[in-house]
Write an enzyme that holds these catalytic residues in place. Sequence first.
Site, PDB file in Angstrom:
ATOM      1  N   HIS A   1       0.837  -1.198   0.000  1.00  0.00           N
ATOM      2  CA  HIS A   1       0.000   0.000   0.000  1.00  0.00           C
ATOM      3  C   HIS A   1       0.877   1.256   0.000  1.00  0.00           C
ATOM      4  O   HIS A   1       0.579   2.238  -0.676  1.00  0.00           O
ATOM      5  CB  HIS A   1      -0.925   0.025   1.226  1.00  0.00           C
ATOM      6  CG  HIS A   1      -2.045  -0.979   1.144  1.00  0.00           C
ATOM      7  ND1 HIS A   1      -3.323  -0.722   1.556  1.00  0.00           N
ATOM      8  CD2 HIS A   1      -2.064  -2.249   0.675  1.00  0.00           C
ATOM      9  CE1 HIS A   1      -4.099  -1.791   1.354  1.00  0.00           C
ATOM     10  NE2 HIS A   1      -3.335  -2.732   0.830  1.00  0.00           N
TER      11      HIS A   1
ATOM     12  N   ASP B   1      -6.283   5.672   2.183  1.00  0.00           N
ATOM     13  CA  ASP B   1      -6.281   4.275   1.788  1.00  0.00           C
ATOM     14  C   ASP B   1      -7.731   3.783   1.794  1.00  0.00           C
ATOM     15  O   ASP B   1      -8.448   3.943   2.791  1.00  0.00           O
ATOM     16  CB  ASP B   1      -5.438   3.508   2.835  1.00  0.00           C
ATOM     17  CG  ASP B   1      -5.006   2.159   2.350  1.00  0.00           C
ATOM     18  OD1 ASP B   1      -5.859   1.448   1.805  1.00  0.00           O
ATOM     19  OD2 ASP B   1      -3.832   1.802   2.556  1.00  0.00           O
TER      20      ASP B   1
END
Length: 466
Positions: free
Chosen positions: A24, A122
Amino acid sequence: MEISEQNVKGEAHILCYSFAIQGHLNPILQFCKRLASKGLKVTLVSTISASSKLIKTQSCSSIDVELLDVELRDTPNNSKEGERDESQHYFEHYKTIVAPSLAAFIENQMSSNYPPKFLVYDSIIPWALDITKRFGIDGAPFFTQSWSCNTIYYQFYREKSKVNAFEDQAMVLVPSLPPLKINELPSFLNGSGTYPSIIDLCLNQFSNIEEVNWLFFSSFDKLEEGAITWMATQLPVKAIGPTIPSKYLDNRLKNDKDYGLNLFKPNTETCLKWLDSKQPASVIYVSFGSLAALEKNQMEEIAWGLKNSNIFFLWVVRESECEKLPENFSEETSEKGLVVSWCCQLEVLAHESVGCFMTHCGWNSTLEAISVGVPIVAMPQWADQPTNAKFIEDVWGVGMRARGNGEGIVKREEIEVCVREVMEGERGKEIKRNSKKWKDLAKEAVDEGGSTDKNIQEFVAKVLYM
Ligand code: UDP
């Protein structure tokens, strides 16, 4: 035209929040660098990992990095032990700890010289949008998986499908995607019922999606044309990838040759020196990313498959996986192979000696292979990886999937056949042609005036005038 990292920072400050795992951090970090190169002041926010510290390199000097000092346990991986409870508790705990800390951080920033105007978060923490609203700023999610995979999750979310809804179907039909077999769906949706809390996590990414004006993800329009075009009729989706360092694509960002934040220490020099001593396209690079935990017998099959192929190999085996290697394997194969605990993957992939990438098909690894044009042997493990493998083999034609036996173990013979075919076989020739085509299209997307470049430019222009 070259974009300088030394751009004078504009008044517009934006924050980007990433979950603290390598898969990520890397794409969100690259997005931050692109935004900074177009004149925004950018701060990447994440958390300090329980198990390791982030190692920062020069290439992320164009942005600020802030780590929230919170007590978190290690991230769950795909190991079989205690799988349900582990992830369930982890993500509940995560929200309880991170939400107030992130809110306090933003509050503090609001009274600084550069109050932020926007939070890119995110997508696995959709609750971040509520936090931004409290401070009167806007927010948008960043999805770290392929858009095709997200289209499947979105369809599931919309239809409120039961997780085992597709169990009896031979083929699953999702708008804009090719028909998919059950084992080509993201593993959480294949009806096995494992990891229920991660299913919630994947579907909840869409829980407040009607409230956002942008959805970002690392892909490019031509790569996932069907899914992106279809979704664009319903949601404000923007492909801003491939999010890999500029040196490997358009080379317009100065000194952008690696991501810049490592959770593991790479053995870069050892790898490059070893690769330098090999012939062009003669080495298989093998890696299963930062999280996958393979069965011991699967590790053994890979080991013997590589050895039996008699082709040079460079294999990343993380420290936590090392004990699963056959005894004395590294020593006994040192003539043909090099086993390291971590490497600078892009530098390795882009090295002329590498001719094939055996990968678990994590989305970043997939995009990296596509961007540098390296053919793939796909060995998906869990999550989105089976879907990525399907596209690698059947849609983009850039690799071959090594298939498991009845127990899901990919045997040594299968591994040997696949690496030989991709490196030396007839099918390999076609795969190499396709890899070259997609590599050129990836570069075109991020280059000046390409689809990705335009999407980023459009967003920056909006933020500057907010
Ligand atoms: N990676 C790396 N060195 C390694 C193995 C992996 O730098 O030895 C990087 C790789 O380049 C990619 C990321 O780690 O950007 C892994 O992300 P991916 O989505 O492929 O898989 P995940 O780790 O999330 O399963």
